[in-house]
Design an enzyme around this catalytic site. Structure first.
Site, PDB file in Angstrom:
ATOM      1  N   GLU A 248       7.503   3.580  -5.129  1.00 55.18           N
ATOM      2  CA  GLU A 248       7.477   2.297  -4.407  1.00 55.18           C
ATOM      3  C   GLU A 248       6.899   1.286  -5.381  1.00 55.18           C
ATOM      4  O   GLU A 248       5.700   1.310  -5.663  1.00 55.18           O
ATOM      5  CB  GLU A 248       6.588   2.398  -3.162  1.00 55.18           C
ATOM      6  CG  GLU A 248       6.983   3.488  -2.174  1.00 55.18           C
ATOM      7  CD  GLU A 248       8.213   3.129  -1.360  1.00 55.18           C
ATOM      8  OE1 GLU A 248       8.645   1.967  -1.416  1.00 55.18           O
ATOM      9  OE2 GLU A 248       8.749   4.025  -0.697  1.00 55.18           O
ATOM     10  N   GLU A 460      10.022   5.925   2.099  1.00 54.56           N
ATOM     11  CA  GLU A 460       8.936   6.549   2.847  1.00 54.56           C
ATOM     12  C   GLU A 460       9.021   6.022   4.274  1.00 54.56           C
ATOM     13  O   GLU A 460       9.889   5.232   4.593  1.00 54.56           O
ATOM     14  CB  GLU A 460       7.597   6.252   2.155  1.00 54.56           C
ATOM     15  CG  GLU A 460       7.572   6.854   0.747  1.00 54.56           C
ATOM     16  CD  GLU A 460       6.230   6.795   0.031  1.00 54.56           C
ATOM     17  OE1 GLU A 460       5.328   6.091   0.494  1.00 54.56           O
ATOM     18  OE2 GLU A 460       6.116   7.463  -1.009  1.00 54.56           O
TER      19      GLU A 460
HETATM   20  P1  NDP Z   1      -0.290   0.133 -11.397  1.00 52.91           P
HETATM   21  O1  NDP Z   1       1.083   0.616 -11.632  1.00 52.91           O
HETATM   22  O2  NDP Z   1      -1.058  -0.409 -12.536  1.00 52.91           O
HETATM   23  O3  NDP Z   1      -1.197   1.282 -10.790  1.00 52.91           O
HETATM   24  C1  NDP Z   1      -0.879   1.995  -9.611  1.00 52.91           C
HETATM   25  C2  NDP Z   1      -1.594   3.329  -9.647  1.00 52.91           C
HETATM   26  O4  NDP Z   1      -1.074   4.116 -10.710  1.00 52.91           O
HETATM   27  C3  NDP Z   1      -3.092   3.218  -9.903  1.00 52.91           C
HETATM   28  O5  NDP Z   1      -3.771   4.231  -9.191  1.00 52.91           O
HETATM   29  C4  NDP Z   1      -3.158   3.436 -11.384  1.00 52.91           C
HETATM   30  O6  NDP Z   1      -4.430   3.817 -11.805  1.00 52.91           O
HETATM   31  C5  NDP Z   1      -2.127   4.530 -11.560  1.00 52.91           C
HETATM   32  N1  NDP Z   1      -1.603   4.722 -12.911  1.00 52.91           N
HETATM   33  C6  NDP Z   1      -1.551   3.832 -13.933  1.00 52.91           C
HETATM   34  N2  NDP Z   1      -1.021   4.425 -15.037  1.00 52.91           N
HETATM   35  C7  NDP Z   1      -0.716   5.697 -14.692  1.00 52.91           C
HETATM   36  C8  NDP Z   1      -0.150   6.815 -15.393  1.00 52.91           C
HETATM   37  N3  NDP Z   1       0.189   6.768 -16.684  1.00 52.91           N
HETATM   38  N4  NDP Z   1       0.028   7.971 -14.720  1.00 52.91           N
HETATM   39  C9  NDP Z   1      -0.314   8.061 -13.419  1.00 52.91           C
HETATM   40  N5  NDP Z   1      -0.892   7.062 -12.712  1.00 52.91           N
HETATM   41  C10 NDP Z   1      -1.080   5.894 -13.337  1.00 52.91           C
HETATM   42  O7  NDP Z   1      -0.198  -0.914 -10.204  1.00 52.91           O
HETATM   43  P2  NDP Z   1      -1.366  -1.793  -9.614  1.00 52.91           P
HETATM   44  O8  NDP Z   1      -2.486  -0.926  -9.156  1.00 52.91           O
HETATM   45  O9  NDP Z   1      -1.642  -2.909 -10.565  1.00 52.91           O
HETATM   46  O10 NDP Z   1      -0.674  -2.358  -8.287  1.00 52.91           O
HETATM   47  C11 NDP Z   1       0.095  -3.500  -8.252  1.00 52.91           C
HETATM   48  C12 NDP Z   1       1.573  -3.148  -8.261  1.00 52.91           C
HETATM   49  O11 NDP Z   1       1.876  -2.297  -7.166  1.00 52.91           O
HETATM   50  C13 NDP Z   1       2.449  -4.369  -8.083  1.00 52.91           C
HETATM   51  O12 NDP Z   1       3.521  -4.310  -8.985  1.00 52.91           O
HETATM   52  C14 NDP Z   1       2.969  -4.227  -6.659  1.00 52.91           C
HETATM   53  O13 NDP Z   1       4.192  -4.847  -6.416  1.00 52.91           O
HETATM   54  C15 NDP Z   1       3.065  -2.747  -6.526  1.00 52.91           C
HETATM   55  N6  NDP Z   1       3.070  -2.372  -5.118  1.00 52.91           N
HETATM   56  C16 NDP Z   1       4.244  -1.894  -4.571  1.00 52.91           C
HETATM   57  C17 NDP Z   1       4.302  -1.592  -3.217  1.00 52.91           C
HETATM   58  C18 NDP Z   1       5.544  -1.032  -2.600  1.00 52.91           C
HETATM   59  O14 NDP Z   1       5.459  -0.495  -1.500  1.00 52.91           O
HETATM   60  N7  NDP Z   1       6.703  -1.117  -3.227  1.00 52.91           N
HETATM   61  C19 NDP Z   1       3.143  -1.805  -2.334  1.00 52.91           C
HETATM   62  C20 NDP Z   1       1.981  -2.287  -3.033  1.00 52.91           C
HETATM   63  C21 NDP Z   1       1.964  -2.564  -4.373  1.00 52.91           C
HETATM   64  P3  NDP Z   1      -5.494   2.688 -12.293  1.00 52.91           P
HETATM   65  O15 NDP Z   1      -5.514   1.585 -11.306  1.00 52.91           O
HETATM   66  O16 NDP Z   1      -6.731   3.446 -12.320  1.00 52.91           O
HETATM   67  O17 NDP Z   1      -4.987   2.247 -13.626  1.00 52.91           O
END
Ligand code: NDP
Length: 479
Positions: A248, A460
């Site tokens: 997502e 989902e």
């Molecule tokens: P990120 O992609 O930076 O992070 C999401 C999660 O992935 C965090 O827990 C992050 O950890 C983790 N993560 C980062 N790198 C890795 C890796 N290499 N392997 C596994 N896990 C990893 O997104 P953001 O947290 O910045 O969230 C914002 C984004 O989420 C926006 O683009 C938004 O549009 C999207 N989003 C989409 C939704 C949907 O339903 N389609 C709903 C809500 C948000 P950590 O934070 O510790 O780096």
């Protein structure tokens, strides 16, 4: 508040005793530490999950359902405590945490606790072959759930609840930026009687802790919500291991307003769909297209309403716009506002950092409306994920449809019109996983949720989530 991992039903520090500072967005100060977990912590979580999987997957549906519903009741009973923690950790207004985030987290458990009792599998009689087919829906085993910071507990539980309802055991990582409510959830799961090891919550950074989950050869499925770049990376790592993936991802959603809509309702909802949670919702309508006939009126009325939004400390009940989630994120959003100016955009309101008295180091930003010169500029094409919307007029249905679809994303779209034929034509042609007509973010948990194009893969919600978290196996018996 200091946070610990929740592995095998117990709170524990990370194996390497490494920690990360946790900042409060409202005042920019460190207010706790969280584990900077390593591969070893993920392995411990995996071992705990694996050892209880035979038992959990054989637990009756009734028993699983009872535990999930108990978790939802405990979340309801702890609403105030959880809402305060979420607001402090994320910067969102307490009113939003109390009415949306935490009630929805409770609903996620209640919904999937009930849905699993209704999750039926198919059977087909092969007439003429004296055979009958039936399909089993078996839990996958150990699954990984990774969630972002914008709706922390809401999205974390949106994955965990269906995963455990379907009989899986989970290794989960919340965003390291907003870990607190996921930490508190551990207590509630224990109190609700969830067996040790069914849910393991490991805190840490994406590129180490998260990476260890996606690389783990025996974590067979990953449900991920987050940015598109991270989603693409996960797909690449997971592909050689043939993991099941639900991604997502980001959005840049159009909000299309026709002159024949219910104007007042549209205006009120458009303020919300633009700036709720400081615009940090993947579903926010960040590109507003308005039919030329009402464009000038809309512009004036919208800007007037946006200027009235109250920016303030998230804990105050009358705050409409709280703090952005982190300093780097605030800087990123400000860069986009500068970019808009270079791209000949006109800032109609906002655009500046806000100093809130007594909380001068907090990450506050004015809600910002940018009139763009062309739909092709970067601020209109790239996800900003902050309190920033673009607006521009359109002349015809074809013209707006083309602009709406001309981005790499395809998560949601909102349409304001009272013309039924246009509603049908446009809803079917908009490239999005979700279309709202004359409303926004009205969610029914039974419906499929997800995006197309760079907004993700898979769905989902409802039985879609239970299908994702199970493997279908067909058994054919000749009698
Ligand atoms: P990120 O992609 O930076 O992070 C999401 C999660 O992935 C965090 O827990 C992050 O950890 C983790 N993560 C980062 N790198 C890795 C890796 N290499 N392997 C596994 N896990 C990893 O997104 P953001 O947290 O910045 O969230 C914002 C984004 O989420 C926006 O683009 C938004 O549009 C999207 N989003 C989409 C939704 C949907 O339903 N389609 C709903 C809500 C948000 P950590 O934070 O510790 O780096």
């Amino acid at each position: 508040m200091n946070v610990q991992n929740y592995i095998n039903g117990k709170f524990s520090p990370p194996v390497n005793d490494a920690w990360i500072d946790n900042y409060c967005p409202a005042n920019g100060k460190i207010y706790g530490q969280i584990p900077n977990s390593s591969k070893d912590d993920i392995e411990n979580a995996y071992i705990a999950a694996k050892s209880v999987f035979p038992l959990w997957s054989q637990t009756t549906i009734d028993e699983r359902s009872k535990i999930l519903i108990k978790i939802s009741e405990l979340l309801d009973a702890n609403l105030q405590r959880f809402a305060e923690a979420e607001s402090k950790d994320n910067g969102k207004p307490i009113s939003l945490a109390k009415t949306v985030d935490i009630p929805r987290a409770a609903s996620n458990f209640r919904f999937f606790g009930n849905a699993i009792t209704q999750f039926a599998s198919e059977s087909h009689e092969s007439v003429g072959h004296d055979a009958i087919n039936y399909t089993l829906r078996q839990p996958i085993g150990i699954v990984g759930c990774i969630s972002p910071w914008n709706l922390p507990l809401y999205l974390f539980t949106w994955k965990i609840a269906p995963a455990i309802a379907a009989g899986n055991c989970v290794v989960a990582k919340p965003s390291e930026i907003t870990p607190v409510t996921a930490y508190l959830l551990g207590e509630i799961c224990t109190e609700a009687g969830l067996p040790k090891g069914v849910l393991n919550i490991v805190h840490g950074l994406g590129n180490t802790t998260g990476q260890a989950i996606i690389e783990h050869p025996d974590i067979k499925a990953i449900s991920f919500t987050g940015g598109t770049a991270t989603g693409a990376h996960i797909a690449k790592v997971a592909a050689p291991m043939f993991k099941k993936l639900s991604l997502e991802l980001g959005g840049k959603n159009p909000n299309i307003i026709f002159a024949d809509c219910d104007y007042d309702d549209m205006l009120e909802t458009t303020v919300r769909s633009s700036f709720a949670n400081q615009g940090q919702i993947c579903l926010c309508g960040s590109r507003i297209f308005v039919e030329a006939a009402i464009y000038e009126k809309f512009k004036t009325d919208f800007v007037e309403k946006v200027k009235k939004l109250k920016i303030g400390h998230p804990s105050k009940e009358d705050t409409n716009i709280g703090a952005l989630v982190s300093k780097p994120h605030l800087e990123k959003v400000l860069q986009y506002i500068n970019m808009a100016k270079k791209e000949n955009g006109t800032i109609l309101c906002g655009g500046n950092k806000v100093i809130v008295t007594d909380y001068e180091d907090g990450y506050y930003l004015e809600p910002t409306v940018i009139e763009v010169a062309t739909d092709e500029c970067r601020v209109n094409q790239e996800e900003i994920f902050g309190p920033v919307v673009t607006i521009m007029p359109f002349n015809t249905e074809d013209n707006v449809l083309q602009m709406a679809n001309k981005v790499k994303y395809g998560l949601s779209a909102t349409l304001w019109t009272n013309n039924l034929k246009r509603t049908m034509r446009m809803s079917h042609q908009l490239q999005a996983g979700i279309v709202w007509v004359n409303t926004w973010m009205l969610r029914d948990l039974r419906t499929p949720f997800g995006g197309v194009k760079a907004s993700g893969v898979g769905r989902e919600g409802g039985f879609e989530a239970l299908r994702f978290f199970t493997e279908a196996k067909n058994v054919c018996i000749k009698y």
